[in-house]
Scaffold this active site. Structure first.
Site, short mmCIF file in Angstrom:
data_model
loop_
_atom_site.label_atom_id
_atom_site.label_comp_id
_atom_site.label_asym_id
_atom_site.label_seq_id
_atom_site.Cartn_x
_atom_site.Cartn_y
_atom_site.Cartn_z
N TYR A 54 11.03 -2.27 5.55
CA TYR A 54 10.93 -1.79 4.16
C TYR A 54 12.24 -2.05 3.42
O TYR A 54 13.30 -1.53 3.79
CB TYR A 54 10.58 -0.30 4.10
CG TYR A 54 9.19 0.05 4.62
CD1 TYR A 54 8.24 -0.93 4.92
CD2 TYR A 54 8.81 1.38 4.79
CE1 TYR A 54 6.98 -0.60 5.40
CE2 TYR A 54 7.54 1.71 5.26
CZ TYR A 54 6.64 0.71 5.57
OH TYR A 54 5.39 1.04 6.03
N SER A 159 0.55 0.12 15.07
CA SER A 159 0.08 0.10 13.68
C SER A 159 -0.73 -1.17 13.48
O SER A 159 -0.24 -2.28 13.74
CB SER A 159 1.27 0.13 12.72
OG SER A 159 0.80 0.06 11.38
N GLN A 185 -1.22 3.71 13.39
CA GLN A 185 -1.05 3.86 11.94
C GLN A 185 -1.88 2.78 11.22
O GLN A 185 -1.40 1.67 11.00
CB GLN A 185 0.43 3.77 11.54
CG GLN A 185 0.62 4.11 10.08
CD GLN A 185 2.07 4.22 9.64
OE1 GLN A 185 2.48 3.60 8.68
NE2 GLN A 185 2.86 5.04 10.33
P1 NDP Z 1 -0.91 5.04 -1.74
O1 NDP Z 1 -2.07 4.13 -1.58
O2 NDP Z 1 -1.21 6.49 -1.90
O3 NDP Z 1 -0.04 4.52 -2.96
C1 NDP Z 1 1.05 5.28 -3.39
C2 NDP Z 1 1.43 4.85 -4.78
O4 NDP Z 1 0.38 5.14 -5.71
C3 NDP Z 1 2.62 5.64 -5.31
O5 NDP Z 1 3.84 5.12 -4.85
C4 NDP Z 1 2.43 5.51 -6.80
O6 NDP Z 1 2.83 4.19 -7.17
C5 NDP Z 1 0.91 5.63 -6.93
N1 NDP Z 1 0.47 7.03 -7.06
C6 NDP Z 1 0.55 8.02 -6.13
N2 NDP Z 1 0.02 9.16 -6.60
C7 NDP Z 1 -0.42 8.90 -7.84
C8 NDP Z 1 -1.06 9.69 -8.81
N3 NDP Z 1 -1.35 10.96 -8.59
N4 NDP Z 1 -1.38 9.11 -10.02
C9 NDP Z 1 -1.08 7.81 -10.25
N5 NDP Z 1 -0.46 7.00 -9.35
C10 NDP Z 1 -0.14 7.55 -8.14
O7 NDP Z 1 0.06 4.96 -0.48
P2 NDP Z 1 1.08 3.79 -0.03
O8 NDP Z 1 0.46 2.46 -0.18
O9 NDP Z 1 2.39 4.04 -0.69
O10 NDP Z 1 1.19 4.11 1.52
C11 NDP Z 1 1.77 5.35 1.93
C12 NDP Z 1 2.75 5.11 3.05
O11 NDP Z 1 2.08 4.54 4.17
C13 NDP Z 1 3.89 4.11 2.76
O12 NDP Z 1 4.93 4.66 2.01
C14 NDP Z 1 4.31 3.73 4.15
O13 NDP Z 1 5.16 4.72 4.69
C15 NDP Z 1 2.98 3.72 4.89
N6 NDP Z 1 2.45 2.35 4.99
C16 NDP Z 1 2.30 1.80 6.24
C17 NDP Z 1 1.85 0.52 6.40
C18 NDP Z 1 1.72 -0.03 7.77
O14 NDP Z 1 1.50 -1.24 7.92
N7 NDP Z 1 1.84 0.76 8.80
C19 NDP Z 1 1.52 -0.34 5.25
C20 NDP Z 1 1.66 0.33 3.98
C21 NDP Z 1 2.10 1.63 3.87
P3 NDP Z 1 3.34 3.78 -8.64
O15 NDP Z 1 3.76 5.02 -9.37
O16 NDP Z 1 4.45 2.84 -8.39
O17 NDP Z 1 2.19 3.07 -9.28
#
Ligand code: NDP
Length: 335
Positions: A54, A159, A185
Site C-alpha cells: 500500500y 488473501s 481476506q
Molecule cells: P470500500 O469498498 O468500503 O471503499 C471505501 C471507500 O469508499 C472510502 O475510502 C471512501 O472513498 C468511500 N466511502 C466509504 N464510506 C462512504 C460513504 N458512507 N459515503 C460515500 N463514500 C464512502 O472499502 P475498500 O475498498 O477501501 O477496502 C477496505 C479495506 O480492505 C482496504 O482499506 C484494505 O485494508 C482492504 N483491502 C484488501 C485487499 C486485498 O487484496 N486483501 C484489496 C483491497 C482492499 P472516497 O471518499 O475516496 O470516495
C-alpha cells in the site's frame, strides 16, 4: 460494536474494521488519519489492516505513526489493537524477482521490512496477499510458520487464495505440525460473492475442529455502493477521481453503466429500511455469519460515522429484503 472469534482462534475481532488501501498515502496524512482511527477505536473497532504494497510502504509508515500517536495520548496500547500486514507484491514500484512473491526469502525479509516501517515488534495478522504459483505451497507454509514461531506475527492467513490452495496449505501444515492459516481476506460485497458464499463453504463447518476466519474487503465496491457515482458523476474528492485507480472507474462505468444503474435501484430498499445505501451494503456483508470482520475504508470522518451504524441495519435484512436486493443485483452482475 459486535465482536467475533477469528476463525478457530480465540482472538476477539470487531465485526467492522478499518483499512488503509488508497486512503493512506494518497488521501490522508497522519494529521487527517489519526482522528478517524481514534474515532474508529472509540466506536469499538479493534482491527486495522495494512499491506507492504500500500502506497509502496508509506501506508505502513503512516499506520505506525497513527499507532504511536494514540499510544502517546493514552488512547490505546499495543495489546488493545489487532494490526495486520500483507506480503506478496513487494514494497517498491518495481520490486526485484526476490523482493516479491511467497518464497521463504521474501516472506521473512518482507515481514521484517514491514515491521521496521510499522515500528512494531510484531503484527497480529500476517497475510499471503495473493497465491504464488511459482512457489511450492510447502515453502510458503513453512515460512509463515517460521514467522509465527519467531514472534513476528500471532496468526497467518491468506488473501484471495482459491479454496483448493487453502485446503492444501492446511494439509501441509498438519503434516509438518505447523499452524494452519487462521483467516482468509477475500473481496466480498453485493457484486462479488462466489468465493465467500460458495467456494469457501467447506471451511465453515468446523467438522475437523477448524474453521476459517474471514476478514472481507471492499464492502462498498470501492465506494460505488454508496450511490455517490449515480448518473456517472464523479465527485472531485472521491476514489474514482484518482488517476492511479482509473481501473476502478472503468469497472464501475462498464457495460453502459449497468452497475451504477443497479446501485440506483437499491435506493428504495435502503429508504424503506431507514438507512443509507452505504449502511445497507455494509450490513449485507456483516449479516453473513461466516464473515469475522468487514474491513471498511474511509477517507472522511463522516463516512466512518455513517458506516458504523450499518450494524443496526443487520437485523432488518429479512428474507424478503434479500430477495429484493437479489432482484436488483442479478447473477449476471455478480462474480
Ligand atoms: P470500500 O469498498 O468500503 O471503499 C471505501 C471507500 O469508499 C472510502 O475510502 C471512501 O472513498 C468511500 N466511502 C466509504 N464510506 C462512504 C460513504 N458512507 N459515503 C460515500 N463514500 C464512502 O472499502 P475498500 O475498498 O477501501 O477496502 C477496505 C479495506 O480492505 C482496504 O482499506 C484494505 O485494508 C482492504 N483491502 C484488501 C485487499 C486485498 O487484496 N486483501 C484489496 C483491497 C482492499 P472516497 O471518499 O475516496 O470516495
Amino acid at each position: 460494536m459486535l465482536y467475533e472469534r477469528l476463525g478457530s482462534s480465540e482472538l476477539s475481532i470487531s465485526k467492522l474494521s478499518l483499512g488503509t488501501w488508497v486512503t493512506f498515502g494518497y488521501q490522508l496524512d497522519v494529521e487527517a488519519a489519526y482522528p478517524i482511527f481514534k474515532r474508529a477505536y472509540e466506536l469499538g473497532i479493534n482491527f486495522f489492516d495494512c499491506a507492504e504494497t500500500y502506497a509502496q510502504g508509506k501506508a505502513e509508515q503512516l499506520l505506525g505513526q497513527v499507532f504511536r500517536k494514540g499510544e502517546a495520548e493514552g488512547i490505546w496500547s499495543r495489546e488493545d489493537l489487532i494490526l495486520s500486514t500483507k506480503i506478496f507484491f513487494g514494497s517498491t514500484a518495481k520490486p526485484s524477482r526476490t523482493a516479491q512473491g511467497l518464497s521463504r526469502k521474501h516472506i521473512v525479509e518482507g515481514t521484517r521490512a514491514s515491521l521496521r516501517r510499522l515500528g512494531l515488534e510484531h503484527v497480529d495478522l500476517l497475510y499471503a496477499h495473493r497465491p504464488d504459483p511459482a512457489t511450492p505451497i510447502e515453502e510458503t507454509v513453512r515460512a509463515f510458520g517460521h514467522c509465527v514461531e519467531q514472534g513476528m506475527a500471532h496468526y497467518w492467513g491468506t488473501s484471495e487464495w482459491e479454496a483448493a490452495q487453502i485446503a492444501e496449505a492446511c494439509r501441509i501444515a498438519d503434516r509438518l505440525g505447523l499452524p494452519r492459516p487462521t483467516m482468509e481476506q477475500p473481496q466480498y460485497n453485493m457484486f462479488h460473492r462466489k468465493p465467500v458464499e460458495q467456494e469457501y463453504a467447506p471451511f465453515f463447518t468446523g467438522a475437523d475442529g477448524w474453521r476459517l476466519g474471514l476478514t472481507t474487503w471492499s464492502p462498498l465496491y470501492s465506494g460505488v455502493l454508496s450511490g455517490k457515482y449515480s448518473g456517472g458523476r464523479v465527485p472531485e474528492d472521491s476514489r474514482l477521481s484518482i488517476e492511479r485507480y482509473s481501473f476502478l472507474k472503468e469497472r464501475a462505468f462498464a457495460d453502459s453503466g449497468r452497475v451504477l444503474d443497479a446501485v440506483d435501484r437499491l435506493t428504495p430498499i435502503a429508504e424503506q429500511l431507514g438507512c443509507s445505501l452505504s449502511q445497507l451494503a455494509i450490513a449485507w456483508c456483516a449479516a453473513n455469519p461466516n464473515v469475522s470482520s468487514v474491513i471498511l475504508g474511509a477517507s472522511k470522518m463522516k463516512q466512518l460515522e455513517e458506516n458504523v451504524h450499518a450494524l443496526e441495519v443487520v437485523p432488518k435484512l429479512s428474507a424478503e429484503v434479500r430477495r429484493r436486493i437479489d432482484q436488483v443485483i442479478t447473477p449476471e452482475l455478480q462474480q
